[in-house]
Design an enzyme around this catalytic site. Structure first.
Site, mmCIF file in Angstrom:
data_model
loop_
_atom_site.group_PDB
_atom_site.id
_atom_site.type_symbol
_atom_site.label_atom_id
_atom_site.label_comp_id
_atom_site.label_asym_id
_atom_site.label_seq_id
_atom_site.Cartn_x
_atom_site.Cartn_y
_atom_site.Cartn_z
ATOM 1 N N CYS A 201 -11.631 14.265 -4.720
ATOM 2 C CA CYS A 201 -10.289 13.671 -4.650
ATOM 3 C C CYS A 201 -9.281 14.633 -4.043
ATOM 4 O O CYS A 201 -8.558 14.294 -3.119
ATOM 5 C CB CYS A 201 -9.848 13.253 -6.048
ATOM 6 N N CYS A 206 -8.759 11.355 -2.077
ATOM 7 C CA CYS A 206 -7.462 10.694 -2.312
ATOM 8 C C CYS A 206 -6.277 11.450 -1.735
ATOM 9 O O CYS A 206 -5.408 10.850 -1.085
ATOM 10 C CB CYS A 206 -7.231 10.534 -3.816
ATOM 11 N N LYS A 209 -6.283 11.835 2.184
ATOM 12 C CA LYS A 209 -6.258 10.458 2.696
ATOM 13 C C LYS A 209 -4.868 9.854 2.595
ATOM 14 O O LYS A 209 -4.341 9.279 3.553
ATOM 15 C CB LYS A 209 -7.278 9.625 1.907
ATOM 16 N N TYR A 342 -13.986 0.966 1.639
ATOM 17 C CA TYR A 342 -12.559 1.303 1.655
ATOM 18 C C TYR A 342 -12.327 2.631 2.359
ATOM 19 O O TYR A 342 -11.302 2.827 3.007
ATOM 20 C CB TYR A 342 -11.964 1.281 0.238
ATOM 21 N N GLU A 346 -9.718 2.785 5.415
ATOM 22 C CA GLU A 346 -8.573 3.687 5.272
ATOM 23 C C GLU A 346 -8.534 4.707 6.406
ATOM 24 O O GLU A 346 -7.474 4.935 7.016
ATOM 25 C CB GLU A 346 -8.632 4.400 3.919
ATOM 26 N N HIS A 614 15.660 -7.704 -7.523
ATOM 27 C CA HIS A 614 15.924 -8.194 -6.170
ATOM 28 C C HIS A 614 16.746 -7.180 -5.380
ATOM 29 O O HIS A 614 17.674 -6.592 -5.931
ATOM 30 C CB HIS A 614 16.690 -9.528 -6.259
ATOM 31 N N GLU A 619 9.052 -8.603 -6.905
ATOM 32 C CA GLU A 619 9.596 -9.805 -7.526
ATOM 33 C C GLU A 619 8.819 -11.053 -7.155
ATOM 34 O O GLU A 619 8.854 -12.059 -7.862
ATOM 35 C CB GLU A 619 11.072 -9.990 -7.155
#
Length: 622
Positions: A201, A206, A209, A342, A346, A614, A619
């Protein structure tokens, strides 16, 4: 040989830590003076404090005796266990309970061990399991090892693997006062790449990346900026070397931080390759080939995974993987990404985002295991923004045409649906076809730890224990568990607390959120639509979905029918949300909050009752 106590009683059999063992024949044996382990249970309706007191008492018996056997007198296996123990000259002492107390003791024991059957056996604080597993340990030599008179080990815990899960477990155990060692060694990739402490990682996963993904997002933001009034006349270009240097400097600071943290907690860190040589004993080999052996009462396997290769001519010689990409000293140029994981999407996404010519070669489907409607939308967005896809093809040959940084490679690929072959020239070929567990070359066969022979994954119970009682495992090498950094960290911490602090909390592998950091991020939690249909049947589900247009995209003139959200609800359970999926900017940040709500039993009505913030992307999910 053990004689059975009166029918209906529950017995706790213990072997004292400092007593020479003598066999018992012809008569039931009782505890020596002052050593009788008679427990009173909290009983029905008693307070949680009383139950906790019983739990502490049981843990005290386990900690204080070399051998501890909990059994019911009418259990036929008790005598068999005694027959195994006595050849090792084990001092037995015994305590009787009433039937009612025995039931409560067994209930608390099941919480501690996750075993509801008897006998329930501990040797030198290691949970052996029941009769069959104890006999297996006897046959393998493990029981004899545990019962040796000199039971001192170099360490309370040795963790093999210095990634996220292993470090979390090691540091938590050290905080709890245990003597801990971490063995971590990175075998260089075929291209010669290696890295520091912290695991995949931090070094090649991670962290780099996400930073390269951010570099690509900044490129898009520059293009959007003109619409918001920013004027710049100079030519804007991306410099690969500047990006990688900055990212590697950050990773270096993280590596140093991990080493410092281990030092502060008095965890011994050894940069050597660990391999079991016998029960409770491991050989550590450093870069110079020097070998040192260490022993420990318990071991945690946290060795992680490494990228898989194709097994074709030229793959290891000329292709790179994610192990190499993030520290590549030159811009990769025109790149072929092989795979649809993935990792593949990615990497292809941020390479295209910084302006490179990128093609993805896909054997079958995108993002296997993820919701396929969402996966296709991810691929469609990438294709609309310059990434080319070669579907239903697999490489069969990679040939070097020119050396260089980058050089030129010819790739020959074959159709998966017929005899058609194609060839094309690229500067770089990046393989992202999956990962293999690092479990086959660490001596597990020497101590009898079972692995899945096909995948290399390790089967464990729900407390991360392997079939060998003193060996545990966390992280990506676990069979049937999620391959995610936060999961490994949580599992490692909780494992240490159960082993050394008497805690009972187990890692919850259900409703774990994750995000795919493709150019348009995809966040999800819970079940894919395919899995939900498989589990609950289509007629019992309601799917709510919508397209949305982020406010930030409006002025910039970006796509207004691309971002997408859906929830999958179980109609038979008050429309509980069992799947959450969102495709849009900052999907990871949005998904994290909804994951907490799903842990709390989120329903469609609760979503409808929630007032949104908002204007945000979040939302739209209410």
């Amino acid at each position: 040989r053990l004689e059975s106590p009166p029918q209906g009683a529950v017995q706790a059999v213990g072997g004292g830590p400092n007593r020479r063992l003598g066999s018992v024949r012809g008569a039931p044996m009782s505890s020596p003076p002052g050593r009788r382990a008679r427990l009173s249970s909290p009983g029905a309706g008693r307070s949680s404090a009383a139950r906790e007191a019983l739990r502490r008492r049981l843990l005290g018996l386990i900690e204080g005796n070399r051998v501890m056997i909990f059994s019911k007198s009418y259990c036929p296996h008790s005598t068999r266990v005694g027959e195994v123990s006595n050849p090792f000259d084990v001092l037995i002492h015994l305590s009787l309970y009433s039937s009612d107390d025995g039931a409560n003791v067994q209930e608390v024991l099941s919480e501690i061990t996750n075993q509801r059957t008897v006998p329930n056996i501990f040797v030198n604080k290691v949970h052996m399991g029941g009769c069959d597993r104890t006999f297996q340990a006897h046959q393998s030599g493990l029981l004899q090892k545990l019962l040796q008179e000199d039971s001192a080990y170099d360490y309370d815990l040795i963790v093999i693997g210095g990634g996220s899960g292993g470090l979390a477990c090691a540091q938590e155990a050290a905080i709890l006062g245990k003597k801990v060692m971490v063995l971590d060694f990175v075998v260089p990739s075929p291209q010669g790449t290696s890295w520091g402490l912290g695991g995949t990682c931090v070094n090649v996963g991670c962290i780099p990346k996400k930073l390269m993904h951010q570099a690509a997002l900044l490129g898009q933001a520059l293009r959007d900026a003109r619409k918001f009034g920013w004027e710049y006349s100079q030519q804007v270009k991306h410099t690969w070397e500047t990006m990688t240097e900055a990212i590697q400097n950050h990773i270096g600071s993280l590596n140093w931080g991990y080493r410092l943290s281990l030092r502060e907690k008095a965890v011994a860190y050894v940069n050597s390759y660990g391999e079991f040589v016998e029960h409770h004993k491991i050989k550590a080999t450093n870069r110079k080939g020097q070998e040192t052996c260490y022993t420990a009462a318990k071991f945690v396997l946290a060795t992680g995974q490494r990228p898989r290769y194709l097994g074709i001519q030229g793959d290891k010689e000329y292709c790179i993987t994610s192990d190499d990409l993030f520290s590549l000293p030159y811009c990769p140029g025109k790149t072929l990404v092989v795979g649809a994981s993935y990792v593949a999407l990615e990497c292809a996404g941020f390479l295209a985002g910084i302006g490179l010519d990128v093609t993805i070669m896909v054997r079958s489907i995108l993002l296997r295991g993820f919701d396929q409607e969402m996966a296709e939308k991810v691929g469609s967005y990438m294709e609309q923004h310059g990434v080319k896809f070669l579907r239903k093809f697999v490489p069969v040959l990679v040939q070097q045409l020119e050396k260089g940084s980058p050089g030129k490679l010819k790739v020959v690929a074959k159709s998966t649906e017929g005899p058609e072959t194609i060839e094309e020239i690229y500067n770089t070929v990046l393989l992202a076809i999956g990962r293999d567990s690092c479990t086959r070359k660490i001596g597990l066969e020497k101590i009898g730890v079972k692995i899945n022979e096909k995948s290399g994954k390790i089967p464990v119970n729900d407390v991360e224990q392997t079939n060998v009682p003193y060996v545990y495992a966390v992280g990506d090498i676990l069979e049937g568990k999620l391959e995610l950094t936060p999961v490994a960290i949580q599992a490692g911490k909780l494992l240490a607390r159960r082993l050394f602090a008497g805690r009972l909390e187990k890692c919850d592998y259900v409703n774990v959120p994750t995000t795919v950091f493709t150019p348009l991020e995809y966040g999800c939690c819970g079940l894919s639509e395919e899995k939900a249909i498989e589990m609950y049947k289509k007629e019992n589900l309601e799917v709510y979905h919508t397209l949305f247009w982020p406010l930030e995209w409006t002025v910039a003139g970006r796509d207004n029918n691309t971002c997408y959200a859906k929830i999958i609800c179980n109609k038979l359970d008050n429309y509980r949300v069992i799947g959450f999926h969102v495709l849009g900017p900052n999907a990871g940040e949005v998904t994290q909050g909804f994951a907490a709500a799903m842990k709390c039993g989120l329903t469609k009505q609760l979503l409808d009752d929630t007032i949104g913030i908002h204007p945000t992307c979040g939302e739209v999910r209410r």
